[in-house]
Design a protein around this motif. Structure first.
Motif, PDB file in Angstrom:
ATOM      1  N   VAL A  10       0.911  -1.164   0.064  1.00 50.86           N
ATOM      2  CA  VAL A  10       0.094  -0.202   0.099  1.00 50.86           C
ATOM      3  C   VAL A  10       0.948   1.195   0.011  1.00 50.86           C
ATOM      4  O   VAL A  10       1.465   1.735   1.031  1.00 50.86           O
ATOM      5  N   GLU A  11       1.078   1.558  -1.163  1.00 49.31           N
ATOM      6  CA  GLU A  11       2.159   2.807  -1.432  1.00 49.31           C
ATOM      7  C   GLU A  11       1.723   3.699  -2.666  1.00 49.31           C
ATOM      8  O   GLU A  11       1.404   3.258  -3.757  1.00 49.31           O
ATOM      9  N   ASP A  12       1.594   4.992  -2.227  1.00 52.84           N
ATOM     10  CA  ASP A  12       1.025   5.674  -3.428  1.00 52.84           C
ATOM     11  C   ASP A  12       2.280   6.319  -4.321  1.00 52.84           C
ATOM     12  O   ASP A  12       1.558   6.563  -5.683  1.00 52.84           O
ATOM     13  N   GLU A  13       3.303   6.362  -4.351  1.00 55.30           N
ATOM     14  CA  GLU A  13       4.320   6.550  -5.169  1.00 55.30           C
ATOM     15  C   GLU A  13       4.527   5.434  -6.179  1.00 55.30           C
ATOM     16  O   GLU A  13       4.970   4.175  -5.618  1.00 55.30           O
ATOM     17  N   ILE A  14       4.167   5.621  -7.488  1.00 54.45           N
ATOM     18  CA  ILE A  14       4.141   4.652  -8.425  1.00 54.45           C
ATOM     19  C   ILE A  14       5.559   3.835  -8.446  1.00 54.45           C
ATOM     20  O   ILE A  14       5.663   2.692  -8.482  1.00 54.45           O
ATOM     21  N   ALA A  15       6.487   4.693  -8.576  1.00 53.03           N
ATOM     22  CA  ALA A  15       7.848   4.108  -8.512  1.00 53.03           C
ATOM     23  C   ALA A  15       8.370   3.260  -7.437  1.00 53.03           C
ATOM     24  O   ALA A  15       8.899   2.138  -7.878  1.00 53.03           O
ATOM     25  N   LEU A  16       7.829   3.725  -6.447  1.00 55.68           N
ATOM     26  CA  LEU A  16       8.049   2.859  -5.036  1.00 55.68           C
ATOM     27  C   LEU A  16       7.232   1.679  -4.967  1.00 55.68           C
ATOM     28  O   LEU A  16       7.922   0.242  -4.857  1.00 55.68           O
ATOM     29  N   ASN A  17       6.202   1.698  -5.440  1.00 55.70           N
ATOM     30  CA  ASN A  17       5.071   0.390  -5.637  1.00 55.70           C
ATOM     31  C   ASN A  17       5.641  -0.578  -6.568  1.00 55.70           C
ATOM     32  O   ASN A  17       5.790  -1.778  -6.210  1.00 55.70           O
ATOM     33  N   ASP A  18       6.124   0.018  -7.629  1.00 53.85           N
ATOM     34  CA  ASP A  18       6.804  -0.732  -8.731  1.00 53.85           C
ATOM     35  C   ASP A  18       8.251  -1.523  -8.130  1.00 53.85           C
ATOM     36  O   ASP A  18       8.263  -2.834  -8.434  1.00 53.85           O
ATOM     37  N   GLU A  25       8.422 -10.005  -5.484  1.00 48.59           N
ATOM     38  CA  GLU A  25       8.227 -11.273  -6.496  1.00 48.59           C
ATOM     39  C   GLU A  25       9.490 -11.833  -6.860  1.00 48.59           C
ATOM     40  O   GLU A  25       9.617 -13.223  -7.119  1.00 48.59           O
ATOM     41  N   LYS A  26      10.699 -11.240  -7.031  1.00 48.78           N
ATOM     42  CA  LYS A  26      11.969 -11.826  -7.218  1.00 48.78           C
ATOM     43  C   LYS A  26      12.136 -12.692  -6.046  1.00 48.78           C
ATOM     44  O   LYS A  26      13.245 -13.684  -6.090  1.00 48.78           O
ATOM     45  N   SER A  27      11.690 -12.381  -4.755  1.00 50.59           N
ATOM     46  CA  SER A  27      12.123 -13.189  -3.613  1.00 50.59           C
ATOM     47  C   SER A  27      11.323 -14.211  -3.374  1.00 50.59           C
ATOM     48  O   SER A  27      11.018 -14.866  -2.477  1.00 50.59           O
ATOM     49  N   GLY A  28      10.173 -14.694  -4.357  1.00 53.76           N
ATOM     50  CA  GLY A  28       9.319 -15.399  -4.361  1.00 53.76           C
ATOM     51  C   GLY A  28       7.833 -15.328  -3.720  1.00 53.76           C
ATOM     52  O   GLY A  28       6.997 -16.287  -3.570  1.00 53.76           O
ATOM     53  N   TYR A  29       7.620 -14.083  -3.466  1.00 51.95           N
ATOM     54  CA  TYR A  29       6.052 -13.732  -2.840  1.00 51.95           C
ATOM     55  C   TYR A  29       5.347 -13.275  -4.189  1.00 51.95           C
ATOM     56  O   TYR A  29       5.470 -12.678  -5.021  1.00 51.95           O
ATOM     57  N   GLN A  30       3.940 -13.622  -3.862  1.00 55.19           N
ATOM     58  CA  GLN A  30       2.823 -13.056  -4.579  1.00 55.19           C
ATOM     59  C   GLN A  30       2.707 -11.754  -4.147  1.00 55.19           C
ATOM     60  O   GLN A  30       2.670 -11.379  -2.839  1.00 55.19           O
ATOM     61  N   LEU A  32       0.159  -8.146  -4.264  1.00 54.96           N
ATOM     62  CA  LEU A  32      -0.729  -7.221  -4.444  1.00 54.96           C
ATOM     63  C   LEU A  32      -0.494  -5.845  -4.376  1.00 54.96           C
ATOM     64  O   LEU A  32       0.076  -5.744  -3.471  1.00 54.96           O
ATOM     65  N   ARG A  33      -1.188  -5.043  -4.918  1.00 52.80           N
ATOM     66  CA  ARG A  33      -0.724  -3.623  -5.052  1.00 52.80           C
ATOM     67  C   ARG A  33      -2.033  -2.763  -4.829  1.00 52.80           C
ATOM     68  O   ARG A  33      -3.063  -2.939  -5.358  1.00 52.80           O
ATOM     69  N   ALA A  34      -1.966  -1.614  -4.040  1.00 55.13           N
ATOM     70  CA  ALA A  34      -2.856  -0.661  -3.774  1.00 55.13           C
ATOM     71  C   ALA A  34      -2.061   0.797  -3.799  1.00 55.13           C
ATOM     72  O   ALA A  34      -0.847   0.766  -3.178  1.00 55.13           O
ATOM     73  N   TYR A  35      -2.660   1.857  -4.226  1.00 59.97           N
ATOM     74  CA  TYR A  35      -1.972   3.235  -4.212  1.00 59.97           C
ATOM     75  C   TYR A  35      -2.558   4.156  -3.226  1.00 59.97           C
ATOM     76  O   TYR A  35      -2.045   5.377  -2.909  1.00 59.97           O
ATOM     77  N   ASP A  36      -3.432   3.597  -2.191  1.00 62.28           N
ATOM     78  CA  ASP A  36      -3.932   4.391  -1.085  1.00 62.28           C
ATOM     79  C   ASP A  36      -4.776   3.327  -0.178  1.00 62.28           C
ATOM     80  O   ASP A  36      -5.242   2.106  -0.594  1.00 62.28           O
TER      81      ASP A  36
END
Length: 142
Positions: A10-18, A25-30, A32-36
């Protein structure tokens, strides 16, 4: 084991969320993303992550308001980590009181620090039963 564990960012800054998505994901986790907080609350009606990685300062519904609205009492198996650049003691304490288990200042955290923080949270959750009857801040210190 990680593939069955889902992290909600849950992070509003797109670059940080990405960036966090890529790291996790590279560490093997699934992931989910939210921006607020509002978007996260809506998503949580249909999904149950293992960990919520929560920023505090976001538009619409910020992290503290998210914690007020999220029914942690109904789902104590979800672990909340505050990962924010906000480092005022008042808001950090408030986050702990509302159910956050851990806090890390994201400006000083490397990708390895983020993964280690999540792994430590999951490891301690498996080693110890979820405590009841104690303040949330005492759980966070463990």
């Amino acid at each position: 084991m990680k593939t069955s564990q889902t992290i909600m960012i849950v992070e509003d800054e797109i670059a940080l969320n990405d960036a966090y998505t890529t790291i996790l994901e590279k560490s093997g986790y699934q992931v989910l993303r939210a921006y607020d907080g509002d978007e996260a609350l809506l998503a949580l009606e249909n999904v149950k992550p293992t960990v919520i990685l929560l920023d505090l300062r976001m538009p619409n519904v910020g992290g503290i308001e998210f914690l007020r609205r999220y029914p942690l009492a109904h789902d104590p198996s979800v672990h909340i980590i505050v990962f924010s650049n906000l480092d005022t003691q008042t808001e950090i304490q408030q986050a702990y009181e509302l159910g956050a288990e851990r806090y890390m200042l994201k400006a000083w955290a490397s990708p390895k620090d983020l993964v280690r923080l999540i792994e430590e949270t999951l490891h301690s959750a498996h080693d110890l039963p979820k405590l009841t009857g104690l303040s949330d801040s005492s759980k966070a210190q463990g």
